[in-house]
Design a protein around this motif. Structure first.
Motif, PDB file in Angstrom:
ATOM      1  N   SER A 273      17.634   5.626  82.198  1.00  0.00           N
ATOM      2  CA  SER A 273      16.437   5.244  82.567  1.00  0.00           C
ATOM      3  C   SER A 273      15.863   5.685  83.358  1.00  0.00           C
ATOM      4  N   SER A 274      16.493   6.518  84.398  1.00  0.00           N
ATOM      5  CA  SER A 274      15.778   7.628  85.316  1.00  0.00           C
ATOM      6  C   SER A 274      15.564   8.686  84.768  1.00  0.00           C
ATOM      7  N   LYS A 275      14.078   9.125  84.578  1.00  0.00           N
ATOM      8  CA  LYS A 275      13.554  10.440  83.971  1.00  0.00           C
ATOM      9  C   LYS A 275      14.075  11.509  84.549  1.00  0.00           C
ATOM     10  N   HIS A 276      14.364  11.561  85.915  1.00  0.00           N
ATOM     11  CA  HIS A 276      14.821  12.490  86.765  1.00  0.00           C
ATOM     12  C   HIS A 276      16.376  12.640  86.356  1.00  0.00           C
ATOM     13  N   LEU A 277      17.140  12.031  86.192  1.00  0.00           N
ATOM     14  CA  LEU A 277      18.220  12.029  85.773  1.00  0.00           C
ATOM     15  C   LEU A 277      18.507  12.410  84.170  1.00  0.00           C
ATOM     16  N   PHE A 278      17.629  11.888  83.343  1.00  0.00           N
ATOM     17  CA  PHE A 278      17.769  12.313  82.061  1.00  0.00           C
ATOM     18  C   PHE A 278      17.419  13.729  81.689  1.00  0.00           C
ATOM     19  N   TYR A 279      16.424  14.081  82.301  1.00  0.00           N
ATOM     20  CA  TYR A 279      16.010  15.606  82.095  1.00  0.00           C
ATOM     21  C   TYR A 279      16.836  16.504  82.515  1.00  0.00           C
ATOM     22  N   TRP A 280      17.551  16.212  83.799  1.00  0.00           N
ATOM     23  CA  TRP A 280      18.614  17.287  84.257  1.00  0.00           C
ATOM     24  C   TRP A 280      19.804  17.365  83.461  1.00  0.00           C
ATOM     25  N   SER A 281      20.151  16.166  82.834  1.00  0.00           N
ATOM     26  CA  SER A 281      21.061  15.761  81.962  1.00  0.00           C
ATOM     27  C   SER A 281      21.023  16.636  80.572  1.00  0.00           C
ATOM     28  N   LEU A 282      19.501  16.490  80.215  1.00  0.00           N
ATOM     29  CA  LEU A 282      19.374  17.179  79.068  1.00  0.00           C
ATOM     30  C   LEU A 282      19.500  18.637  79.180  1.00  0.00           C
ATOM     31  N   TRP A 283      19.034  19.174  80.282  1.00  0.00           N
ATOM     32  CA  TRP A 283      19.167  20.565  80.370  1.00  0.00           C
ATOM     33  C   TRP A 283      20.911  20.905  80.545  1.00  0.00           C
ATOM     34  N   TRP A 284      21.485  20.082  81.068  1.00  0.00           N
ATOM     35  CA  TRP A 284      23.027  20.109  81.163  1.00  0.00           C
ATOM     36  C   TRP A 284      23.544  20.536  79.598  1.00  0.00           C
ATOM     37  N   ALA A 285      23.251  19.489  78.998  1.00  0.00           N
ATOM     38  CA  ALA A 285      23.900  19.336  77.436  1.00  0.00           C
ATOM     39  C   ALA A 285      23.641  20.687  76.671  1.00  0.00           C
ATOM     40  N   PHE A 286      22.083  20.952  76.771  1.00  0.00           N
ATOM     41  CA  PHE A 286      21.912  22.021  75.667  1.00  0.00           C
ATOM     42  C   PHE A 286      22.158  23.351  76.401  1.00  0.00           C
ATOM     43  N   SER A 287      22.079  23.452  77.875  1.00  0.00           N
ATOM     44  CA  SER A 287      22.538  24.717  78.277  1.00  0.00           C
ATOM     45  C   SER A 287      24.278  24.851  78.205  1.00  0.00           C
ATOM     46  N   THR A 288      24.885  23.898  78.413  1.00  0.00           N
ATOM     47  CA  THR A 288      26.157  24.054  78.028  1.00  0.00           C
ATOM     48  C   THR A 288      26.869  24.290  76.910  1.00  0.00           C
ATOM     49  N   ALA A 289      25.883  23.899  75.887  1.00  0.00           N
ATOM     50  CA  ALA A 289      26.342  24.312  74.284  1.00  0.00           C
ATOM     51  C   ALA A 289      26.205  25.729  74.140  1.00  0.00           C
ATOM     52  N   GLY A 290      24.988  26.335  74.627  1.00  0.00           N
ATOM     53  CA  GLY A 290      24.765  27.393  74.708  1.00  0.00           C
ATOM     54  C   GLY A 290      25.662  28.509  75.119  1.00  0.00           C
ATOM     55  N   PHE A 291      26.211  27.967  76.445  1.00  0.00           N
ATOM     56  CA  PHE A 291      26.963  28.814  77.379  1.00  0.00           C
ATOM     57  C   PHE A 291      28.411  28.913  76.519  1.00  0.00           C
ATOM     58  N   ASN A 292      28.793  27.710  76.023  1.00  0.00           N
ATOM     59  CA  ASN A 292      30.184  27.670  75.522  1.00  0.00           C
ATOM     60  C   ASN A 292      30.197  28.760  74.378  1.00  0.00           C
TER      61      ASN A 292
END
Length: 494
Positions: A273-292
């Motif tokens: 529900s924290s937008k700050h945490l949500f958007y950082w998590s969003l980048w984490w998920a998408f960038s990790t997918a590309g990195f892997n």
């Protein structure tokens, strides 16, 4: 003597030393930088097409299927059995790599490697169950650092053995297998934890873990409500709040597993529900997918640009330098004074552009050295940003909630990676050549960069407008006492 051994085993030092040794030997894989030359060489005689389209995708699918069940099992059986499983699966992988032949054997290997990667969660979660919270941060840094050191040493050792001693790739796998055997034996010496984070938590865990997270999330909602002139949850009278908590505790299911799952859902809902945490998590998920995806197929690209049968390869040296450079970049984050709440997403956009540019470089330039340089830039950028992202997400969360967010982010990353694999790699999809795949991955990071660039511009624009309004209010009421500025998280307001 027995009392001394008991006190030594019960201290935080003993499990830390054993776990760090386990991490060192389980990451000591000198064969990994040369896995593609080994598979395409005379030992296995596989083609790049077979490796790309038929073998490597099995790891992605098995990792995705196993991650959540292993995450639950890890906590339920209290970590140690899963670490033993990880060691045993690693041994099976490299026995198949040494003595297995054909595509089917390598696909079975990839499935077991999916088990290895899925069970890595136990390595970092184990410490929480045997070490007091006052030592957790220090011990966690030891465990993470030793794996980076081990991987760097393994890559450098592999390059020296191949370049100087002209050691065949087969014996690099023998060294890796021996290292896994040592890690497997060390796992039996780990103390069996008496508790875990969720299923075997101490009574009162929820009371102990909630204040830090609840404070920052409630503070976030409060600032958002003030901006919208709404009533905040913090305005509920304390007595009513206590009655509400008691009522909710009575509604919790008595069955342990169901109660844990309900608690997970509530925690995740509150965290995201924290937008700050949500958007950082969003980048984490998408960038990790590309990195892997990039790391999974980078050696295939190197083999395409400069076949190991005709060129001298420096895969080990490149991996060692990339890991060391990423570790130094991650270390430098702690000494850089930046308002990550205001400029963090701009940094995500900028370095995502850098990642996209390095991937385009690898696609368009046929020179292997340019390809090596692009990979160094790409991996260092990712390790720098993932360190920042981990800090931004974890700084205001308890260990339990961080573990949940980490697990969900990793699962989302695997879902995205699976989609990329099906669409880009698989025969049923586009079945693109490996060089064209990196054009797609570069475009993928460019899209991620564009999203966060627009997001960061929006945040900076709102912060600027808010500052102008505040300055205007101060100029109109110069004698009215102003409320002291709070060290608020700027990003959470948006």
């Amino acid at each position: 003597m027995g009392c001394f051994q008991t006190s030594w085993s019960n201290s935080w030092i003993y499990p830390t030393v054993i776990l760090c040794l386990f991490g060192f030997f389980s990451t000591m894989r000198p064969s990994e930088p040369f896995i593609i030359p080994y598979l395409t060489g005379p030992d296995k005689n596989l083609t790049n097409t077979e490796i790309t389209n038929e073998i490597f995708p099995v790891w992605t699918y098995s990792y995705l299927v196993l991650l959540l069940p292993v995450f639950i099992l890890t906590d339920y059986v209290r970590y140690k059995p899963v670490l033993i499983l990880q060691g045993a699966s690693s041994i099976v992988c490299w026995l198949l790599l040494l003595f297995g032949q054909g595509v089917v054997a390598m696909q079975v290997l990839e499935f077991f490697f999916g088990i290895v990667t899925a069970t890595e969660v136990a390595y970092y979660a184990y410490i929480y169950s045997v070490v007091s919270l006052e030592h957790y941060q220090k011990v966690s840094s030891y465990c993470r650092s030793v794996t980076l050191v081990s991987y760097t040493m393994a890559s450098a050792l592999a390059q020296l053995l191949v370049s100087v001693a002209n050691v065949p790739y087969f014996y690099l796998n023998v060294i890796t297998l021996a290292s896994f055997c040592v890690a497997f034996l060390l796992s039996f010496f780990l103390p069996m934890p008496e508790k875990s984070m969720f299923f075997h938590a101490k009574p009162g865990r929820e009371v102990q873990k909630s204040p830090s997270t609840r404070t920052v999330l409630s503070d976030t909602h409060e600032r958002e409500a003030v901006r919208r002139k709404e009533k905040t949850p913090l305005e509920i009278p304390p007595i009513l709040g206590d009655l509400e908590d008691d009522h909710m505790s009575q509604l919790k299911p008595r069955h342990t597993a169901l109660r844990v799952f309900v608690q997970w859902f509530q925690d995740l809902k509150e965290c995201y529900s924290s937008k700050h945490l949500f958007y950082w998590s969003l980048w984490w998920a998408f960038s990790t997918a590309g990195f892997n995806q990039v790391v999974n197929y980078i050696q295939v690209l190197w083999e395409y640009k400069a076949p190991s049968q005709n060129h001298f390869v420096y895969n080990g040296a490149v991996e060692a330098i990339a890991t060391f450079g990423g570790a130094m970049a991650s270390l430098a984050v702690g000494y850089v004074k930046v308002n990550w709440d205001l400029l963090g997403e701009l940094a995500l956009a900028f370095f995502s552009v850098v990642s996209a540019g390095s991937l385009f470089l690898m696609h368009y330039i046929s020179n292997i050295w340019a390809c090596y340089a692009g990979y160094l830039i790409f991996k260092s950028s990712y390790m720098l940003l993932i360190t920042i992202a981990v800090f931004q997400i974890a700084v205001n969360l308890s260990v339990e909630r961080y573990a949940l967010v980490f697990g969900i982010n990793t699962f989302i990353a695997l879902v995205v990676q699976t989609i990329l694999t099906v669409v880009v790699v698989e025969k049923k999809g586009l079945n693109l050549p490996v060089s064209t795949q990196f054009l797609v991955y570069g475009s993928y990071f460019a899209i991620v960069a564009g999203i966060f660039l627009m997001r960061s511009m929006y945040i900076i624009y709102l912060a600027t407008c808010q500052k102008k309004v505040q300055n205007s209010a101060e100029s109109q009421n110069p004698y009215e006492p102003q409320e002291e500025p709070r060290d608020a998280v700027v990003g959470t307001k948006f």
